[in-house]
Scaffold this active site. Structure first.
Site, mmCIF file in Angstrom:
data_model
loop_
_atom_site.group_PDB
_atom_site.id
_atom_site.type_symbol
_atom_site.label_atom_id
_atom_site.label_comp_id
_atom_site.label_asym_id
_atom_site.label_seq_id
_atom_site.Cartn_x
_atom_site.Cartn_y
_atom_site.Cartn_z
ATOM 1 N N CYS A 2 0.831 -1.204 0.000
ATOM 2 C CA CYS A 2 0.000 0.000 0.000
ATOM 3 C C CYS A 2 0.866 1.254 0.000
ATOM 4 O O CYS A 2 1.998 1.233 0.480
ATOM 5 C CB CYS A 2 -0.877 0.022 1.236
ATOM 6 S SG CYS A 2 -1.758 -1.506 1.521
ATOM 7 N N ARG A 27 4.410 0.309 -6.428
ATOM 8 C CA ARG A 27 4.472 -0.525 -5.233
ATOM 9 C C ARG A 27 3.493 -1.690 -5.306
ATOM 10 O O ARG A 27 3.612 -2.647 -4.552
ATOM 11 C CB ARG A 27 4.140 0.317 -3.994
ATOM 12 C CG ARG A 27 5.150 1.405 -3.725
ATOM 13 C CD ARG A 27 4.644 2.334 -2.660
ATOM 14 N NE ARG A 27 4.518 1.678 -1.380
ATOM 15 C CZ ARG A 27 5.424 1.731 -0.412
ATOM 16 N NH1 ARG A 27 6.527 2.399 -0.598
ATOM 17 N NH2 ARG A 27 5.236 1.115 0.726
ATOM 18 N N TRP A 78 -3.288 -2.489 -1.314
ATOM 19 C CA TRP A 78 -2.974 -3.841 -1.798
ATOM 20 C C TRP A 78 -3.717 -4.763 -0.847
ATOM 21 O O TRP A 78 -3.373 -4.864 0.330
ATOM 22 C CB TRP A 78 -1.462 -4.062 -1.738
ATOM 23 C CG TRP A 78 -1.000 -5.350 -2.335
ATOM 24 C CD1 TRP A 78 -0.764 -5.610 -3.657
ATOM 25 C CD2 TRP A 78 -0.687 -6.565 -1.640
ATOM 26 N NE1 TRP A 78 -0.326 -6.898 -3.816
ATOM 27 C CE2 TRP A 78 -0.278 -7.503 -2.598
ATOM 28 C CE3 TRP A 78 -0.717 -6.944 -0.298
ATOM 29 C CZ2 TRP A 78 0.107 -8.802 -2.265
ATOM 30 C CZ3 TRP A 78 -0.337 -8.245 0.037
ATOM 31 C CH2 TRP A 78 0.074 -9.152 -0.946
ATOM 32 N N ASN A 104 -1.230 1.827 6.374
ATOM 33 C CA ASN A 104 -0.431 0.721 5.826
ATOM 34 C C ASN A 104 -0.065 -0.193 6.981
ATOM 35 O O ASN A 104 0.194 0.287 8.086
ATOM 36 C CB ASN A 104 0.893 1.236 5.232
ATOM 37 C CG ASN A 104 0.701 1.866 3.876
ATOM 38 O OD1 ASN A 104 -0.398 1.938 3.367
ATOM 39 N ND2 ASN A 104 1.800 2.341 3.306
ATOM 40 N N GLY A 105 0.041 -1.487 6.713
ATOM 41 C CA GLY A 105 0.427 -2.425 7.775
ATOM 42 C C GLY A 105 -0.736 -3.337 8.099
ATOM 43 O O GLY A 105 -1.716 -3.423 7.349
ATOM 44 N N GLU A 485 17.004 -17.010 -10.015
ATOM 45 C CA GLU A 485 16.610 -15.630 -10.298
ATOM 46 C C GLU A 485 15.980 -15.524 -11.699
ATOM 47 O O GLU A 485 15.002 -14.802 -11.898
ATOM 48 C CB GLU A 485 17.833 -14.712 -10.155
ATOM 49 C CG GLU A 485 17.609 -13.261 -10.490
ATOM 50 C CD GLU A 485 16.525 -12.562 -9.643
ATOM 51 O OE1 GLU A 485 16.085 -13.119 -8.630
ATOM 52 O OE2 GLU A 485 16.121 -11.459 -10.041
ATOM 53 N N GLU A 492 7.304 -14.005 -12.569
ATOM 54 C CA GLU A 492 6.597 -12.854 -12.002
ATOM 55 C C GLU A 492 6.065 -11.890 -13.054
ATOM 56 O O GLU A 492 5.050 -11.245 -12.822
ATOM 57 C CB GLU A 492 7.427 -12.128 -10.938
ATOM 58 C CG GLU A 492 8.626 -11.391 -11.421
ATOM 59 C CD GLU A 492 9.399 -10.718 -10.291
ATOM 60 O OE1 GLU A 492 8.798 -10.300 -9.300
ATOM 61 O OE2 GLU A 492 10.633 -10.589 -10.428
ATOM 62 N N HIS A 508 16.154 -35.697 -10.271
ATOM 63 C CA HIS A 508 15.612 -36.279 -9.037
ATOM 64 C C HIS A 508 14.115 -36.025 -8.939
ATOM 65 O O HIS A 508 13.560 -36.035 -7.837
ATOM 66 C CB HIS A 508 16.354 -35.714 -7.820
ATOM 67 C CG HIS A 508 17.793 -36.117 -7.800
ATOM 68 N ND1 HIS A 508 18.201 -37.378 -7.426
ATOM 69 C CD2 HIS A 508 18.910 -35.449 -8.158
ATOM 70 C CE1 HIS A 508 19.521 -37.459 -7.540
ATOM 71 N NE2 HIS A 508 19.973 -36.299 -7.988
ATOM 72 N N LYS A 607 5.856 -4.099 -4.733
ATOM 73 C CA LYS A 607 7.287 -3.830 -4.821
ATOM 74 C C LYS A 607 7.953 -4.021 -3.474
ATOM 75 O O LYS A 607 9.046 -4.551 -3.362
ATOM 76 C CB LYS A 607 7.501 -2.392 -5.332
ATOM 77 C CG LYS A 607 8.957 -1.978 -5.454
ATOM 78 C CD LYS A 607 9.658 -2.765 -6.537
ATOM 79 C CE LYS A 607 11.130 -2.414 -6.672
ATOM 80 N NZ LYS A 607 11.867 -3.455 -7.404
HETATM 81 O O1 M6R Z 1 13.104 -4.802 -1.118
HETATM 82 P P1 M6R Z 1 13.664 -6.174 -0.982
HETATM 83 O O2 M6R Z 1 14.901 -6.375 -1.757
HETATM 84 O O3 M6R Z 1 13.816 -6.604 0.451
HETATM 85 O O4 M6R Z 1 12.546 -7.112 -1.590
HETATM 86 C C1 M6R Z 1 12.638 -8.506 -1.492
HETATM 87 C C2 M6R Z 1 11.743 -9.174 -2.507
HETATM 88 O O5 M6R Z 1 10.401 -8.867 -2.238
HETATM 89 C C3 M6R Z 1 12.069 -8.752 -3.937
HETATM 90 O O6 M6R Z 1 13.416 -8.973 -4.215
HETATM 91 C C4 M6R Z 1 11.205 -9.510 -4.942
HETATM 92 O O7 M6R Z 1 11.481 -10.868 -4.915
HETATM 93 C C5 M6R Z 1 11.473 -8.919 -6.322
HETATM 94 N N1 M6R Z 1 10.517 -7.903 -6.608
HETATM 95 C C6 M6R Z 1 11.416 -9.912 -7.404
HETATM 96 O O8 M6R Z 1 11.756 -9.327 -8.616
#
Ligand code: M6R
Length: 612
Positions: A2, A27, A78, A104-105, A485, A492, A508, A607
């Site tokens: 949010c 976000r 969100w 937020n929270g 990655e 995503e 496996h 985000k």
């Molecule tokens: O802000 P952060 O690096 O702590 O976020 C961690 C993950 O939420 C973030 O890396 C997420 O996996 C990415 N948006 C993926 O692309």
């Protein structure tokens, strides 16, 4: 997740609020709303879906408060408790309609509070945990908003970043935080409150970051800060150094594309002034370790989530290989809850682009509690993890807006390599090897440029596989985290079901899933273990799966017999993750673009994940 924005000044509040919400769209959110206060009237407009819809509703509204007000609050939600509809969207009003709040929270004890309010005849209308807080604030109110807010917050368990206003005290905004960031921008004759610097940057660079349990009261006379006991507090004003233009996508179709192309410069910024070729080491002043401190590190524990955790895995290998220090990487939530064994000789490194990820922050607190030395690797200056770790290294990558993390990863890996190099040189790494490595680190931007120059050919490969429903990525050694990655990037943003595996693990179990329509991206760079991965790629091919071979320049023959190839520069194993991941970022991007996906704001994603 949010986003919050609040405005008090001399300009039209609704315009500034909606623009602030637009700047925080990245976000992730699924509904939005604003409330403005004018002539003791609160006007509220909310809309499920995008900011564009909210803007249209605001323009069409005949509520005077929305068009005349210079004080208001806004929110992008969100959804957590209840679906993304108009009733659940923020700002929430109390039952009397005199108080409006954005939050937020998560209020963990909201059911209990809700039941208590119901006993007093106060009924909530939404499914949210947030609404109970504004109802509670209204219930606590006598004649002073900040007192009502602090009284209500003392009854709350959970996390919050809030902004509240009431028509009973029309010249006032009250904001408070616990676990959800609040930044207060101090402009000329105006104050902007937000959960994120991007909503503030167009108006001012001077900002104050609230700490947990801080409250601020904003009026025409300025701002005062208190703790929840109402004792006055002071927080330093910092200057935000991000360029406003950096948070705009310019001529690029998407922020993600822009950010991938920014990587050479972002990495240059991350390594600038931090390499000492003569001593073959890295200068990371924020780490604040003497060689003697470094010599005492018994183990390195890296914590993070998602992409940041993958960068941490590269760091794990680098610390063990270069410095000979046992290293482990752990998903931050797991570290936090499994009662990990941590000793005073452990160095815990928390990696987070945003510096606000709830699980990573909690892991930092747990590690500090257990007496470890804790350092942060963050991008957002002044973020909670950066402040709470106290020591660490900033990425200086500039704002990362695309939900899919790209430049943060390559900068995180660059910083982890420098960190490992610095510690390694105080241990067993000889100077000439340190020098060699620092020269390779210096060359990383050029290696990334080489891969970016292949954008068109990678796009052509991507278009062949854009209709796939499943995909696998395999690698080993330093390229195992890159396989993870690469799969994360693809899933995503394209919604293709993608899995990253250690190349040896495929047979496996997962190999059972391979068929003609399931591409396998095999990381066959010229690093130790290449021949084994090559064998694994052949096994995939034998099951009719199309194989996209990623190979090193000068070693293209390895790709023979496979369906497609992507060539990346030949470089030492610890450097290879960076150019390789850039190729996989481009591949994922072009597949998602070919599928017409909403690349910068993928469905369901946020985000910055500020809830557990
Ligand atoms: O802000 P952060 O690096 O702590 O976020 C961690 C993950 O939420 C973030 O890396 C997420 O996996 C990415 N948006 C993926 O692309």
């Amino acid at each position: 997740m949010c986003g919050i924005v609040g405005y008090f000044g001399k300009r039209n509040a609704a315009e500034i609020l909606v623009d602030g919400l637009r700047r925080m769209e990245y976000r992730g959110y699924d509904s939005a709303g604003i409330a403005c206060l004018h002539n003791r009237q609160i006007g509220v407009v909310k809309s499920p879906g995008k900011i564009k819809g909210l803007r249209e509703k605001v323009d069409a509204s005949n509520l005077v408060a929305l068009h005349e007000s210079t004080l208001g609050i806004g929110h992008t939600r969100w959804a957590t408790h209840g679906p993304p509809n108009e009733v659940n969207a923020h700002p929430h009003l109390d039952a009397s309609g005199h108080f409006a709040m954005v939050h937020n929270g998560i209020i963990e004890n909201y059911k209990e509070i809700k039941a208590g309010l119901a006993n007093q005849g106060i009924e909530c209308v939404s499914d949210t945990d947030s609404e109970v807080l504004v109802q509670l604030i209204a219930y606590c109110y006598r004649d002073n908003l900040e007192k009502a807010v602090s009284q209500a917050l003392k009854k709350v368990k959970g996390t919050y970043g809030i902004v509240v206003m009431t028509d009973k005290e029309p010249g006032k905004l009250v904001t408070a935080r616990c676990g959800s960031p609040i930044v207060i921008g101090l402009g000329k004759e105006e104050t902007i409150v937000a959960s994120d610097a991007s909503a503030i940057l167009p108006h001012t660079r001077d900002a104050i970051y609230l700490e947990d349990f801080d409250m601020a009261v904003i009026t025409a006379d300025g701002m005062e800060m208190f703790d929840l006991q109402h004792a006055p507090i002071n927080r330093e004003t910092t200057t935000m150094d991000w360029d406003e233009g950096a948070a705009e996508k310019g001529d690029y179709a998407h922020f993600m594309l822009k950010e991938m192309f920014e990587q050479p410069d972002a990495i240059r910024n991350a390594i600038r002034g931090r390499l000492d070729f003569e001593m073959g080491t890295a200068i990371l002043s924020g780490l604040d370790f003497s060689p003697r401190d470094a010599a005492q590190i018994g183990r390195v524990l890296v914590v993070g989530c998602g992409t940041s955790m993958h960068a941490g895995m590269v760091g794990e290998y680098a610390f063990e290989e270069m410095a000979g220090i046992p290293a482990e990487v752990e998903q931050a939530a797991e570290f936090r809850y499994r009662n990990p064994i941590v000793t005073p000789n452990d160095l815990v490194v928390a990696i987070s682009q945003s510096g606000e990820t709830a699980d990573t922050l909690a892991a930092v607190r747990e590690a500090k509690h257990k007496g470890a030395v804790v350092a942060g690797i963050c991008n957002v200056v002044g973020s909670t993890i950066a402040r709470e770790t106290g020591r660490g290294v900033y990425l200086h990558a500039g704002p990362e807006i695309g939900v899919a993390s790209t430049k943060a990863f390559t900068c995180q890996v660059s910083v982890m390599l420098m960190m490992a190099l610095k510690v390694a040189r105080t241990r067993r790494l000889p100077r000439h090897e340190g020098e060699l490595l620092s020269r390779w680190i210096q060359r990383i931007p050029e290696l990334v440029e080489n891969v970016l120059a292949q954008n068109e050919s990678i796009k052509a490969v991507a278009q062949k596989y854009a209709r796939a429903e499943h995909a696998f990525f395999i690698g080993r050694g330093y390229l195992y985290p890159v396989a993870l990655e690469g799969a994360l990037k693809l899933k995503e943003i394209s919604y293709i079901h993608a899995e990253g595996y250690h190349a040896a693990e495929l047979k496996h179990g997962p190999i059972a899933l391979l068929e003609e329509t399931t591409p396998v991206v095999a990381l066959l760079n010229n690093i130790p273990g290449k021949d084994k991965t090559l064998g694994n790629a052949e096994e995939c091919k034998a099951r009719k799966a199309p194989v996209i071979a990623v190979v090193s320049e000068g070693d293209e023959g390895v790709a023979e017999g496979f369906d497609d190839k992507i060539v990346v520069p030949d470089c030492p194993p610890c450097i290879a993750p960076i150019p390789t991941v850039v190729a996989l970022q481009l591949l994922a991007y072009h597949i998602a673009a070919a599928r017409g996906c909403e690349i910068d704001q993928p469905r369901n994603l946020a985000k910055s994940v500020t809830v557990e």
